[in-house]
Design a protein around this motif. Structure first.
Motif, mmCIF file in Angstrom:
data_model
loop_
_atom_site.group_PDB
_atom_site.id
_atom_site.type_symbol
_atom_site.label_atom_id
_atom_site.label_comp_id
_atom_site.label_asym_id
_atom_site.label_seq_id
_atom_site.Cartn_x
_atom_site.Cartn_y
_atom_site.Cartn_z
ATOM 1 N N GLY A 146 20.945 -7.968 -6.355
ATOM 2 C CA GLY A 146 19.842 -8.422 -7.193
ATOM 3 C C GLY A 146 19.077 -7.243 -7.738
ATOM 4 O O GLY A 146 19.104 -6.145 -7.165
ATOM 5 N N PRO A 147 18.377 -7.411 -8.845
ATOM 6 C CA PRO A 147 17.569 -6.322 -9.394
ATOM 7 C C PRO A 147 16.464 -5.900 -8.437
ATOM 8 O O PRO A 147 15.925 -6.711 -7.686
ATOM 9 C CB PRO A 147 16.970 -6.939 -10.668
ATOM 10 N N TYR A 148 16.151 -4.618 -8.482
ATOM 11 C CA TYR A 148 14.997 -4.117 -7.734
ATOM 12 C C TYR A 148 13.733 -4.580 -8.463
ATOM 13 O O TYR A 148 13.591 -4.398 -9.672
ATOM 14 C CB TYR A 148 15.031 -2.591 -7.659
ATOM 15 N N ILE A 149 12.802 -5.190 -7.733
ATOM 16 C CA ILE A 149 11.560 -5.690 -8.319
ATOM 17 C C ILE A 149 10.520 -4.567 -8.245
ATOM 18 O O ILE A 149 10.057 -4.202 -7.159
ATOM 19 C CB ILE A 149 11.083 -6.959 -7.599
ATOM 20 N N LEU A 150 10.187 -4.010 -9.384
ATOM 21 C CA LEU A 150 9.400 -2.778 -9.431
ATOM 22 C C LEU A 150 8.010 -2.925 -8.840
ATOM 23 O O LEU A 150 7.449 -1.972 -8.295
ATOM 24 C CB LEU A 150 9.302 -2.290 -10.880
ATOM 25 N N SER A 151 7.423 -4.102 -8.940
ATOM 26 C CA SER A 151 6.048 -4.287 -8.484
ATOM 27 C C SER A 151 5.940 -4.497 -6.985
ATOM 28 O O SER A 151 4.826 -4.582 -6.453
ATOM 29 C CB SER A 151 5.435 -5.500 -9.198
ATOM 30 N N ASP A 152 7.080 -4.591 -6.283
ATOM 31 C CA ASP A 152 7.091 -5.041 -4.896
ATOM 32 C C ASP A 152 7.622 -3.992 -3.935
ATOM 33 O O ASP A 152 8.183 -2.961 -4.340
ATOM 34 C CB ASP A 152 7.952 -6.297 -4.768
ATOM 35 N N LEU A 153 7.483 -4.304 -2.654
ATOM 36 C CA LEU A 153 8.051 -3.511 -1.563
ATOM 37 C C LEU A 153 9.312 -4.213 -1.077
ATOM 38 O O LEU A 153 9.271 -5.398 -0.723
ATOM 39 C CB LEU A 153 7.036 -3.414 -0.418
ATOM 40 N N ASP A 193 -5.635 -9.400 -10.916
ATOM 41 C CA ASP A 193 -4.467 -9.277 -10.041
ATOM 42 C C ASP A 193 -3.477 -8.370 -10.764
ATOM 43 O O ASP A 193 -2.739 -8.810 -11.635
ATOM 44 C CB ASP A 193 -3.859 -10.655 -9.793
ATOM 45 N N GLU A 194 -3.488 -7.080 -10.430
ATOM 46 C CA GLU A 194 -2.688 -6.101 -11.158
ATOM 47 C C GLU A 194 -1.198 -6.316 -10.877
ATOM 48 O O GLU A 194 -0.753 -6.221 -9.729
ATOM 49 C CB GLU A 194 -3.109 -4.685 -10.756
ATOM 50 N N ARG A 195 -0.460 -6.597 -11.925
ATOM 51 C CA ARG A 195 0.964 -6.884 -11.796
ATOM 52 C C ARG A 195 1.749 -5.866 -12.605
ATOM 53 O O ARG A 195 2.352 -6.180 -13.622
ATOM 54 C CB ARG A 195 1.268 -8.312 -12.276
ATOM 55 N N GLY A 196 1.681 -4.644 -12.169
ATOM 56 C CA GLY A 196 2.331 -3.568 -12.893
ATOM 57 C C GLY A 196 3.743 -3.333 -12.416
ATOM 58 O O GLY A 196 4.418 -4.235 -11.916
ATOM 59 N N VAL A 197 4.210 -2.101 -12.548
ATOM 60 C CA VAL A 197 5.585 -1.758 -12.192
ATOM 61 C C VAL A 197 5.615 -0.787 -11.017
ATOM 62 O O VAL A 197 6.612 -0.121 -10.776
ATOM 63 C CB VAL A 197 6.332 -1.161 -13.402
ATOM 64 N N VAL A 198 4.507 -0.723 -10.279
ATOM 65 C CA VAL A 198 4.408 0.098 -9.078
ATOM 66 C C VAL A 198 3.807 -0.762 -7.981
ATOM 67 O O VAL A 198 2.878 -1.546 -8.222
ATOM 68 C CB VAL A 198 3.523 1.345 -9.319
ATOM 69 N N PHE A 199 4.344 -0.647 -6.766
ATOM 70 C CA PHE A 199 3.813 -1.405 -5.641
ATOM 71 C C PHE A 199 2.411 -0.915 -5.299
ATOM 72 O O PHE A 199 2.202 0.261 -4.984
ATOM 73 C CB PHE A 199 4.736 -1.254 -4.431
ATOM 74 N N ARG A 200 1.438 -1.815 -5.390
ATOM 75 C CA ARG A 200 0.056 -1.487 -5.074
ATOM 76 C C ARG A 200 -0.524 -2.578 -4.176
ATOM 77 O O ARG A 200 -0.172 -3.742 -4.288
ATOM 78 C CB ARG A 200 -0.810 -1.398 -6.340
ATOM 79 N N VAL A 201 -1.438 -2.184 -3.328
ATOM 80 C CA VAL A 201 -2.118 -3.121 -2.443
ATOM 81 C C VAL A 201 -3.603 -3.066 -2.778
ATOM 82 O O VAL A 201 -4.175 -1.969 -2.879
ATOM 83 C CB VAL A 201 -1.895 -2.747 -0.961
ATOM 84 N N PRO A 202 -4.258 -4.212 -2.981
ATOM 85 C CA PRO A 202 -5.702 -4.185 -3.237
ATOM 86 C C PRO A 202 -6.446 -3.426 -2.146
ATOM 87 O O PRO A 202 -6.053 -3.437 -0.974
ATOM 88 C CB PRO A 202 -6.077 -5.681 -3.239
ATOM 89 N N SER A 203 -7.509 -2.769 -2.518
ATOM 90 C CA SER A 203 -8.202 -1.842 -1.606
ATOM 91 C C SER A 203 -8.716 -2.537 -0.351
ATOM 92 O O SER A 203 -8.847 -1.899 0.705
ATOM 93 C CB SER A 203 -9.360 -1.171 -2.348
ATOM 94 N N TRP A 204 -9.008 -3.821 -0.412
ATOM 95 C CA TRP A 204 -9.577 -4.515 0.735
ATOM 96 C C TRP A 204 -8.510 -5.171 1.637
ATOM 97 O O TRP A 204 -8.828 -5.781 2.650
ATOM 98 C CB TRP A 204 -10.562 -5.593 0.268
#
Length: 871
Positions: A146-153, A193-204
């Motif tokens: 399957g494709p790598y999902i850029l926004s995820d881990l 809800d930032e849905r970019g192409v890099v895995f990010r976690v909200p600061s809280w």
């Protein structure tokens, strides 16, 4: 304007109109689970291309750690079956793409990189469920592709991914005032809800312990052995990126073309890696040709495949067309046009020679368009992007190409390249070749116009492709459209009749999501708003004296009641504008009730503009206050006055608690000119002097964005762009400035208007619409001139024939990006109807003088500013 990914998504279901992807005709490839009876205790919900299965005894949590599963088409059915079994056992809500066709399309090259690859989404209600489901999923799906999902881990070696995000639809405004998906901050505030192409976690949010090993594995997977350092990203797509890089040891510059496995699927299911390998083979076969970049090899880095090629310095042909295009650079006479046509001839000859060399090696190019042509500083050119370069007799690999420049499927290789060469030549002369995708006869009409305008010899340009012979028989359609616009005056009545017929033909009162086809943005507002929804179309019909069926007004009222009042939008994108439209259509009480409900439920907009912000909401209040006989409603007038005071404080730099932000640009709808209009209208109603001073201050603030161009036109500078339009640009600013000048002198403002008038008469305009196209510009030019219409205005009206599409006795209007037709006010037929009504009235002597105050009861029937702002 919507991005290319969003536009592409709304082009899937219908070849004529933009439509929701939910209406994709994919019944034959639906997965069995889409139609199967839900298990006991579960319910099925359809939404867009997705089907959800939800436990009946509860709703998903508002937000949390969601799980995504990706797949490839040949494994999708099995992956869906196995994942669904796990979700049902653990009572975890989930959704899936409903069909193989939907999966192929959502995996396409031009789909959003942020959502690409997502086949299933799971919503574990808590951390324990997250742990259990991830454990079973990774075991069940181990080794699947399957494709790598850029926004995820990624979790383990299975196509399983996680990210923290919203589980249900919540919306807020981002820093630019755009409506975006939202998360709830611990404070209770909705934030993007930032849905970019890099895995990010909200600061809280704390990353759960079971995910930390996968974070570490992600960091350890970095490959530092790659000998190139990326210096610039040139382009991104779902298929991968194109980068400028330097070799770490030699310093040589190269271009890296990235291919992501299983991503960027094309019409026959080939992924980006397949096409990159094809390009590598083609470049090796073409080695030594001056028109082809040198190839240095291919290499796998981490999981992505990279092709290294020569960096060809220079702009693309598209960039050079934009920089040189004579018809927007003030060229008028044959002598002024001659340098540009000579350049077109030179480039066309080089392109023909380059294609001949490629064909001489037994290959077709297959993807010729201006973005795939580089013009070197020394005048030579190079072709780039050989993903579709295959044998001349290849009938399996699909043709690529930009809309309107692509030969029909099945066209032989050399003939397909010949068509693309001819279409590229035409694009240099008339960059409107997207119109050929609506009707190939449009290409011939544009060619005929260009030959006459540039004074070209009969044999100028490449030979006309044989496949256009069928379009020659349809030339009567184009002649008929031209005839409506030619002569001393256009046939206003017939144009109106045919535009109305087109609007009626597109109406779908049986649908709940839209009444008229419009811009893709209409689906985010329930199809009700002024700019892109039913309110704008019905307002245009009403204002131009056309009948408005009661069924349509009922549809608008019902749909507006269904919209969430907590996300009301502004004058043009939300419930306040819809409320005014209903009131003008005779439903005054319903309009005022709708407005009151929206204002009470919603947090004030962070924007100050007329389009989506507080100036627009206040103007809606003022319109509702003065609808119908009797004295204005004092409560609504007071609402408008309070906002006007806050906006004046903003302009003057005084802090206001919870106040709006100043627009970053200028214009009627997206700048402070909208606030100035509100001040003028309130001044006309109340006579309070501070309002006139406030209007002047706001207009001077907007005038600071205006610059004089080398050709003498005055335009709004917005970064690298220069704009004349009504929504953002000097045209809308000038209309409000003119209304102010009818009350008080302001030489600095008055001095800008002739340059704006000149610019709005530009010969070439890319789109036909009201807010950002010819309809708005030509109407503004007419409003800013005194006396009879000048030759530039009449010529601009005639040039509407470039865009109008004949459909029997109906006329259709292409919307934003020209990909599909629209009936809406901002981009489509309703806006054109309103503009033509204004122009016809101006020629009849009904609106050549707008000295009457806007909103003050003295409007002439065809004052453009009044028409645009529901006055």
């Amino acid at each position: 304007m919507p991005g290319i990914q969003e536009t592409q998504l709304y082009c899937l279901a219908d070849r004529r109109y933009y439509d929701t992807p939910a209406r994709l005709p994919d019944q034959e490839t639906r997965y069995p689970l889409d139609a199967a009876e839900p298990p006991p205790g579960w319910r099925r919900v359809a939404g867009g291309l997705w089907t959800s299965l939800l436990p009946e005894d509860g709703e998903p949590a508002e937000q949390g750690w969601k799980i995504h599963v990706s797949t490839v088409p040949e494994e999708a059915a099995r992956t869906l079956r196995d994942t669904a079994r796990i979700c049902l056992r653990h009572r975890v809500p989930f959704k899936f793409l409903r069909s193989e066709q939907a999966l192929l399309l959502m995996s396409g090259k031009y789909m959003s990189r942020g959502s690409a690859g997502k086949f299933l989404t799971l919503y574990p209600p808590d951390g324990a469920a997250l742990t259990r489901v991830l454990d079973e999923l990774t075991r069940a799906l181990s080794g699947r592709r399957g494709p790598y999902i850029l926004s995820d881990l990624r979790i383990g070696d299975a196509p399983v991914y996680v990210r923290y995000g919203a589980f249900v639809d919540r919306w807020c405004r981002d820093a630019r005032g755009e409506r975006v998906p939202a998360l709830r901050h611990p404070s209770g505030e909705l934030v993007p809800d930032e849905r970019g192409v890099v895995f990010r976690v909200p600061s809280w949010v704390r990353v759960p312990e079971q995910l930390r090993p996968h974070l570490a594995a992600r960091a350890a997977a970095r490959d530092d052995s790659f000998p190139y350092t990326v210096t610039e990203a040139l382009q991104f797509s779902n298929a991968g990126g194109i980068y400028l890089a330097r070799h770490r040891e030699t310093g040589n510059r190269v271009v890296l073309r990235e291919a992501r496995p299983h991503c960027g699927l094309d019409a026959v299911g080939d992924d980006a890696v397949t096409r990159l390998e094809r390009e590598h083979r083609a470049l090796k076969a073409l080695a030594g040709l001056d028109c082809v970049p040198r190839v240095y090899g291919v290499r796998t880095v981490w999981e992505h495949r990279f092709l290294m090629t020569e960096y060809v310095e220079g702009p693309t042909l598209l960039d050079e067309i934009v920089a040189r295009f004579a018809l927007v650079r003030g060229a008028r006479t044959p002598a002024e046009l001659a340098p540009y046509t000579a350049w077109v001839d030179r480039v066309t000859g080089q392109l023909a020679a380059a294609l001949a060399e490629v064909h001489g090696r037994g290959l077709r190019f297959g993807d010729l368009h201006p973005s795939n042509i580089i013009l070197r500083p020394d005048g030579r050119l190079a072709l780039v992007d050989f993903e579709y370069a295959t044998a001349l007799d290849d009938d399996r690999t699909p043709l690529a190409g930009a809309p309107g420049l692509q030969a029909p499927p099945g066209t032989p290789g050399a003939e397909a390249d010949a068509y693309a060469l001819w279409a590229t030549w035409l694009t240099m002369l008339m960059p409107l070749t997207e119109m050929a995708a609506h009707d190939r006869a449009k290409a011939l009409a544009l060619e005929s116009w260009a030959r006459g305008r540039y004074g070209l010899a009969p044999d100028a340009g490449p030979p006309r492709p044989a496949l256009l012979r069928a379009a020659e028989s349809a030339a009567d359609r184009e002649s008929e459209i031209a005839a409506l616009l030619e002569g001393p005056a256009p046939d206003w009545a017939e144009l109106r009749t045919r535009l109305l017929a087109g609007i009626h033909a597109g109406a779908t009162p049986e649908r709940r999501d839209r009444l008229f086809p419009g811009d893709p943005k209409s689906f985010a507002t329930g199809g009700t708003d002024l700019a892109h929804g039913a309110a704008g179309v019905l307002y245009a019909l009403h204002r131009t004296g056309a009948p408005v069926p009661a069924e349509w007004t009922n549809w608008l009222a019902d749909a507006a009641r269904r919209r969430d009042p907590a996300s009301p939008g502004g004058l043009y994108d939300g419930l306040p504008g819809t409320a005014v439209a209903l009131a003008l259509l005779g439903r005054t009480d319903e309009g005022r009730e709708l407005f009151a409900r929206a204002v009470a439920a919603a947090h004030p907009s962070p924007s100050a503009d007329l389009l989506t912000g507080r100036a627009g909401v206040a103007l809606a209040a003022l319109r509702l206050a003065t609808v119908g006989p009797g004295a204005p409603d004092p409560e609504l007038v007071d609402t408008a006055l309070r906002t006007a005071w806050d906006l004046d404080c903003l302009v003057r730099g005084e802090a206001v608690p919870d106040g709006p932000a100043a627009p970053p640009s200028a214009g009627l709808l997206r700048g402070l000119s909208g606030a100035a209009l509100l001040h003028l209208e309130l001044h006309a109603l109340t006579g309070e002097d501070w309002l006139l001073r406030a209007a002047r201050t706001a207009l001077y603030r907007d005038s600071g964005h205006c610059v004089e161009m080398p050709d003498g036109t005055v335009q709004v500078k917005d970064g690298r762009r220069h704009l004349l339009y009504l929504d953002q640009g000097s045209g809308g600013f000038a209309l409000v400035a003119r209304a102010y000048l009818a009350r008080e002198e302001a030489p600095a403002l008055a001095g800008l208007l002739p340059g704006v008038r000149k610019g709005c008469g530009n010969e070439f305009v890319r789109e036909p619409g009201l807010f950002t196209g010819r309809a708005g510009l030509v109407s503004t030019a007419r409003q800013l001139e005194e006396g009879p219409a000048g030759p530039e205005v009449l010529a601009s009206v005639r040039n509407l024939s470039w865009h109008l599409v004949a459909d029997g006795d109906r006329l259709l209007v292409p919307g934003a990006r020209l990909r599909r037709c629209s009936a809406d006010l901002a981009t489509g037929a309703a806006g054109l109807l309103l503009a033509l009504s204004f122009l016809a009235g101006a020629e009849a002597g009904e609106g050549s003088d707008t000295a009457a105050a806007p909103g003050g009861g003295g409007h002439r029937p065809h004052d453009l500013l009044s028409l645009l702002t529901l006055g």
